[in-house]
Design a protein around this motif. Sequence first.
Motif, PDB file in Angstrom:
ATOM      1  N   ILE A 164       0.849  -1.185   0.000  1.00  0.00           N
ATOM      2  CA  ILE A 164       0.000   0.000   0.000  1.00  0.00           C
ATOM      3  C   ILE A 164       0.886   1.237   0.000  1.00  0.00           C
ATOM      4  N   ASP A 165       0.576   2.178  -0.879  1.00  0.00           N
ATOM      5  CA  ASP A 165       1.318   3.426  -0.964  1.00  0.00           C
ATOM      6  C   ASP A 165       0.592   4.479  -0.140  1.00  0.00           C
ATOM      7  N   TYR A 166       1.045   4.681   1.095  1.00  0.00           N
ATOM      8  CA  TYR A 166       0.401   5.640   1.984  1.00  0.00           C
ATOM      9  C   TYR A 166       0.710   7.082   1.581  1.00  0.00           C
ATOM     10  N   ALA A 167       1.629   7.260   0.642  1.00  0.00           N
ATOM     11  CA  ALA A 167       1.947   8.597   0.147  1.00  0.00           C
ATOM     12  C   ALA A 167       1.101   8.910  -1.092  1.00  0.00           C
ATOM     13  N   SER A 168      -0.096   8.305  -1.158  1.00  0.00           N
ATOM     14  CA  SER A 168      -1.042   8.595  -2.242  1.00  0.00           C
ATOM     15  C   SER A 168      -2.339   9.070  -1.613  1.00  0.00           C
ATOM     16  N   LEU A 169      -3.108   9.862  -2.347  1.00  0.00           N
ATOM     17  CA  LEU A 169      -4.378  10.356  -1.814  1.00  0.00           C
ATOM     18  C   LEU A 169      -5.322   9.213  -1.462  1.00  0.00           C
ATOM     19  N   GLU A 170      -5.202   8.097  -2.179  1.00  0.00           N
ATOM     20  CA  GLU A 170      -6.083   6.952  -1.943  1.00  0.00           C
ATOM     21  C   GLU A 170      -5.870   6.323  -0.571  1.00  0.00           C
ATOM     22  N   HIS A 171      -4.652   6.382  -0.031  1.00  0.00           N
ATOM     23  CA  HIS A 171      -4.338   5.686   1.222  1.00  0.00           C
ATOM     24  C   HIS A 171      -3.769   6.582   2.321  1.00  0.00           C
ATOM     25  N   ALA A 172      -3.438   7.831   2.010  1.00  0.00           N
ATOM     26  CA  ALA A 172      -2.839   8.723   3.022  1.00  0.00           C
ATOM     27  C   ALA A 172      -3.752   8.842   4.232  1.00  0.00           C
ATOM     28  N   GLY A 173      -3.152   8.777   5.413  1.00  0.00           N
ATOM     29  CA  GLY A 173      -3.901   8.946   6.655  1.00  0.00           C
ATOM     30  C   GLY A 173      -4.469   7.671   7.226  1.00  0.00           C
ATOM     31  N   LYS A 174      -4.466   6.568   6.470  1.00  0.00           N
ATOM     32  CA  LYS A 174      -4.950   5.307   7.026  1.00  0.00           C
ATOM     33  C   LYS A 174      -4.010   4.872   8.141  1.00  0.00           C
ATOM     34  N   PRO A 175      -4.567   4.310   9.225  1.00  0.00           N
ATOM     35  CA  PRO A 175      -3.684   3.825  10.296  1.00  0.00           C
ATOM     36  C   PRO A 175      -2.751   2.730   9.770  1.00  0.00           C
ATOM     37  N   HIS A 176      -1.485   2.841  10.105  1.00  0.00           N
ATOM     38  CA  HIS A 176      -0.518   1.804   9.737  1.00  0.00           C
ATOM     39  C   HIS A 176       0.649   1.866  10.698  1.00  0.00           C
ATOM     40  N   ARG A 177       1.420   0.806  10.728  1.00  0.00           N
ATOM     41  CA  ARG A 177       2.523   0.695  11.687  1.00  0.00           C
ATOM     42  C   ARG A 177       3.785   1.379  11.201  1.00  0.00           C
ATOM     43  N   GLY A 178       3.882   1.628   9.921  1.00  0.00           N
ATOM     44  CA  GLY A 178       5.107   2.201   9.377  1.00  0.00           C
ATOM     45  C   GLY A 178       5.283   3.663   9.729  1.00  0.00           C
ATOM     46  N   LYS A 179       6.423   4.198   9.335  1.00  0.00           N
ATOM     47  CA  LYS A 179       6.750   5.595   9.567  1.00  0.00           C
ATOM     48  C   LYS A 179       5.910   6.453   8.626  1.00  0.00           C
ATOM     49  N   ILE A 180       5.462   7.588   9.115  1.00  0.00           N
ATOM     50  CA  ILE A 180       4.744   8.545   8.282  1.00  0.00           C
ATOM     51  C   ILE A 180       5.791   9.288   7.460  1.00  0.00           C
ATOM     52  N   THR A 181       5.700   9.162   6.150  1.00  0.00           N
ATOM     53  CA  THR A 181       6.668   9.853   5.297  1.00  0.00           C
ATOM     54  C   THR A 181       6.297  11.324   5.183  1.00  0.00           C
ATOM     55  N   ASP A 182       7.282  12.118   4.765  1.00  0.00           N
ATOM     56  CA  ASP A 182       7.018  13.545   4.566  1.00  0.00           C
ATOM     57  C   ASP A 182       5.902  13.740   3.543  1.00  0.00           C
ATOM     58  N   GLU A 183       5.887  12.923   2.515  1.00  0.00           N
ATOM     59  CA  GLU A 183       4.858  13.052   1.469  1.00  0.00           C
ATOM     60  C   GLU A 183       3.467  12.733   2.019  1.00  0.00           C
ATOM     61  N   GLU A 184       3.350  11.662   2.815  1.00  0.00           N
ATOM     62  CA  GLU A 184       2.047  11.339   3.405  1.00  0.00           C
ATOM     63  C   GLU A 184       1.591  12.461   4.329  1.00  0.00           C
ATOM     64  N   ALA A 185       2.481  12.970   5.165  1.00  0.00           N
ATOM     65  CA  ALA A 185       2.125  14.048   6.086  1.00  0.00           C
ATOM     66  C   ALA A 185       1.673  15.287   5.312  1.00  0.00           C
ATOM     67  N   ARG A 186       2.370  15.610   4.225  1.00  0.00           N
ATOM     68  CA  ARG A 186       1.999  16.762   3.410  1.00  0.00           C
ATOM     69  C   ARG A 186       0.604  16.569   2.811  1.00  0.00           C
ATOM     70  N   LEU A 187       0.340  15.384   2.267  1.00  0.00           N
ATOM     71  CA  LEU A 187      -0.985  15.109   1.691  1.00  0.00           C
ATOM     72  C   LEU A 187      -2.081  15.246   2.736  1.00  0.00           C
ATOM     73  N   VAL A 188      -1.829  14.726   3.942  1.00  0.00           N
ATOM     74  CA  VAL A 188      -2.829  14.806   5.010  1.00  0.00           C
ATOM     75  C   VAL A 188      -3.092  16.266   5.372  1.00  0.00           C
ATOM     76  N   ARG A 189      -2.037  17.056   5.509  1.00  0.00           N
ATOM     77  CA  ARG A 189      -2.227  18.470   5.864  1.00  0.00           C
ATOM     78  C   ARG A 189      -2.975  19.221   4.761  1.00  0.00           C
ATOM     79  N   GLU A 190      -2.636  18.957   3.499  1.00  0.00           N
ATOM     80  CA  GLU A 190      -3.225  19.704   2.388  1.00  0.00           C
ATOM     81  C   GLU A 190      -4.633  19.235   2.019  1.00  0.00           C
ATOM     82  N   HIS A 191      -4.981  17.990   2.329  1.00  0.00           N
ATOM     83  CA  HIS A 191      -6.269  17.419   1.905  1.00  0.00           C
ATOM     84  C   HIS A 191      -7.018  16.817   3.089  1.00  0.00           C
ATOM     85  N   LEU A 192      -6.893  17.442   4.267  1.00  0.00           N
ATOM     86  CA  LEU A 192      -7.440  16.866   5.494  1.00  0.00           C
ATOM     87  C   LEU A 192      -8.934  16.547   5.379  1.00  0.00           C
ATOM     88  N   ASP A 193      -9.740  17.461   4.856  1.00  0.00           N
ATOM     89  CA  ASP A 193     -11.190  17.224   4.784  1.00  0.00           C
ATOM     90  C   ASP A 193     -11.513  16.020   3.906  1.00  0.00           C
TER      91      ASP A 193
END
Length: 178
Positions: A113-142
């Motif tokens: 699963i690519d958590y650094a994509s809009l399709e999966h960003a923010g889903k709970p997972h055990r891995g490290k939150i990448t800078d790209e995933e964090a950026r997507l979450v901040r920019e597309h929170l709603d």
Amino acid sequence: MGRKTVYVSDFTGAVLEPDDEVVRVVVLEHPDLVAGPVRLEARADEVESLDDAALDVAVVEIHDRHGDGEPRRVVLTAGEFDALATDVPMAQLLRTAERVKPAKTVRKATDRIDYASLEHAGKPHRGKITDEEARLVREHLDDINKRLADDGLRQIDPTNPEHADRYGFPFPGDAESP
């Protein structure tokens, strides 16, 4: 201001009272079920007829000889299935038949699963939150929170210190210095 939550039966829409015996019905297969199993809730007396209506069934898969194509799944009454055994009784045939192990699902590296994509960003997972995933979450929170809610997952709350830390939101109470 107060808030009151009212629960209703998924089957009848009747209000579920606190002293009602509530049951959960998980629908595993149905012709109209398109996205996997679903959960429904109702009063126990609303679904007690399910036990009375239950059929003794056999669920079988029919595979071609070489296993090339997709198997066909067939549900039939146990009596209809038992009638297929004409040499020995079906109960004996089932006891002596070769056991089949369920197929293991093999996950390939390409299936990750690519958590650094809009399709999966923010889903709970055990891995490290990448800078790209964090950026997507901040920019597309709603949008991400709507998807998480639709999937029945926890939503991201930027005022929650743990979420703020994970996704790089400003910490609650931190004021911008002039």
